[in-house]
Design a protein around this motif. Structure first.
Motif, mmCIF file in Angstrom:
data_model
loop_
_atom_site.group_PDB
_atom_site.id
_atom_site.type_symbol
_atom_site.label_atom_id
_atom_site.label_comp_id
_atom_site.label_asym_id
_atom_site.label_seq_id
_atom_site.Cartn_x
_atom_site.Cartn_y
_atom_site.Cartn_z
ATOM 1 N N PHE A 143 37.386 33.245 39.125
ATOM 2 C CA PHE A 143 37.391 34.328 40.108
ATOM 3 C C PHE A 143 38.202 35.512 39.588
ATOM 4 O O PHE A 143 37.817 36.665 39.767
ATOM 5 N N ALA A 144 39.332 35.232 38.931
ATOM 6 C CA ALA A 144 40.195 36.295 38.410
ATOM 7 C C ALA A 144 39.655 36.903 37.122
ATOM 8 O O ALA A 144 40.195 37.909 36.649
ATOM 9 N N GLU A 145 38.633 36.273 36.534
ATOM 10 C CA GLU A 145 38.014 36.760 35.291
ATOM 11 C C GLU A 145 39.031 36.818 34.156
ATOM 12 O O GLU A 145 39.125 37.798 33.415
ATOM 13 N N LEU A 146 39.779 35.721 34.014
ATOM 14 C CA LEU A 146 40.849 35.672 33.007
ATOM 15 C C LEU A 146 40.673 34.491 32.049
ATOM 16 O O LEU A 146 41.647 34.000 31.483
ATOM 17 N N GLN A 147 39.437 34.086 31.830
ATOM 18 C CA GLN A 147 39.192 32.898 31.019
ATOM 19 C C GLN A 147 39.830 32.991 29.635
ATOM 20 O O GLN A 147 40.380 32.008 29.120
ATOM 21 N N GLU A 148 39.792 34.172 29.018
ATOM 22 C CA GLU A 148 40.293 34.319 27.651
ATOM 23 C C GLU A 148 41.795 34.583 27.588
ATOM 24 O O GLU A 148 42.372 34.606 26.499
ATOM 25 N N LEU A 184 42.809 44.895 47.422
ATOM 26 C CA LEU A 184 41.427 45.195 47.059
ATOM 27 C C LEU A 184 41.287 46.510 46.310
ATOM 28 O O LEU A 184 40.182 46.894 45.936
ATOM 29 N N SER A 185 42.399 47.204 46.075
ATOM 30 C CA SER A 185 42.321 48.475 45.360
ATOM 31 C C SER A 185 42.375 48.285 43.854
ATOM 32 O O SER A 185 42.329 49.245 43.107
ATOM 33 N N VAL A 186 42.490 47.035 43.382
ATOM 34 C CA VAL A 186 42.586 46.777 41.953
ATOM 35 C C VAL A 186 41.252 46.280 41.425
ATOM 36 O O VAL A 186 40.405 45.794 42.159
ATOM 37 N N GLY A 187 41.085 46.441 40.113
ATOM 38 C CA GLY A 187 39.873 45.957 39.491
ATOM 39 C C GLY A 187 38.701 46.917 39.675
ATOM 40 O O GLY A 187 38.792 47.934 40.350
ATOM 41 N N ASP A 188 37.587 46.564 39.069
ATOM 42 C CA ASP A 188 36.402 47.405 39.184
ATOM 43 C C ASP A 188 35.693 47.135 40.508
ATOM 44 O O ASP A 188 36.086 46.264 41.284
ATOM 45 N N LYS A 189 34.641 47.896 40.754
ATOM 46 C CA LYS A 189 33.943 47.770 42.031
ATOM 47 C C LYS A 189 33.345 46.392 42.221
ATOM 48 O O LYS A 189 33.293 45.887 43.344
ATOM 49 N N ARG A 190 32.901 45.774 41.133
ATOM 50 C CA ARG A 190 32.320 44.441 41.240
ATOM 51 C C ARG A 190 33.362 43.441 41.729
ATOM 52 O O ARG A 190 33.082 42.624 42.612
ATOM 53 N N PHE A 191 34.594 43.508 41.181
ATOM 54 C CA PHE A 191 35.638 42.593 41.627
ATOM 55 C C PHE A 191 36.038 42.887 43.072
ATOM 56 O O PHE A 191 36.291 41.977 43.856
#
Length: 254
Positions: A143-148, A184-191
């Motif tokens: 969910f956090a998109e932090l796999q790497e 919700l103000s962080v990350g790109d629009k998709r996140f």
């Protein structure tokens, strides 16, 4: 506007009753000077009280998503901290049916620990046993998109990466009362869209959400009801579109 009309059949979960919050600060016309003992003292000025919340009252009900808007310094974060219990009231009271949980991008992380270790610490803080945290780990990382990056120290993360991980950890638990402060103000629009969808899932599972945000679109997309604070006073409480229209008209007139 009154957002509590026609809800007598609904279950109240947070009641804010004539809430006043005052901060005690030291005001001075001159800089501090060092005394013989090495302590700092003030040569002018005195104690000043900042009236951050002025008689705020409302009732939040089960299964609501409530936006909280207002200019900087209007009392939004003070109100949320009072609901959580971090800021004591000067007078008035806050009643909650269960412990509110605060999710904010300013929440502390352990910078020298890895993202993975912070998942464990965050899960323990939320009351999960270690075995359950281990089972949630992959979902949080995805969910956090932090796999790497999950094995790297948190100090190497950008502010956006840190905020995504905080949100993913907090949103992994079903909360009865959840306060989201600008997360919700962080990350790109998709996140942001994924975060908003998760907020709605929590709400639909009989949770109550407070969303504090400067993003009008996030409020409109997520909240059916909105509170507008201005200089510590509750200016409006009602359907989001009505309150937003009043707030935007007020801002345009300034």
């Amino acid at each position: 506007m009154d957002g509590t009309e026609n809800v007598t059949d609904r279950v109240p979960v947070v009641i804010v009753d004539d809430l006043h919050v005052k901060y005690r600060v030291f005001a001075s016309g001159r800089a501090a000077r060092r005394t013989k003992t090495g302590l700092l003292s003030r040569t002018q000025g005195g104690v000043r009280y900042v009236h951050a919340l002025k008689g705020v009252s409302f009732t939040a009900y089960q299964n609501e998503s409530i936006g909280v808007i207002g200019a900087n310094g209007s009392g939004k974060s003070t109100l949320m901290r009072a609901i959580v219990g971090l800021t004591p009231p000067h007078s008035g009271a806050v009643f909650a049916s269960s412990r509110p949980n605060l999710l904010g991008v300013g929440a502390a992380l352990m910078p020298n620990l890895s993202g993975e270790s912070n998942i464990v610490l965050g899960g323990l803080a939320l009351g999960f046993p270690k075995k359950e945290i281990a089972g949630m780990r992959d979902g949080i990382v995805e969910f956090a998109e932090l796999q790497e990056f999950i094995d790297l120290p948190m100090r190497t993360y950008s502010s956006g990466m840190q905020a995504r991980l905080k949100f993913a950890i907090a949103a992994s638990k079903q909360h009865e009362i959840l306060i989201v402060d600008e997360a919700l103000s962080v990350g790109d629009k998709r996140f942001q869209k994924r975060s908003e969808a998760r907020i709605r899932e929590i709400r639909d599972a009989a949770g109550t959400i407070f969303l504090v945000s400067h993003s009008h679109q996030s409020i409109r997309d997520t909240c059916s009801r909105t509170l507008w604070l201005n200089k510590g006073e509750l200016m409006a409480d009602g359907p989001t579109e009505e309150v937003m229209a009043a707030y935007e008209a007020h801002r345009s007139a300034q």
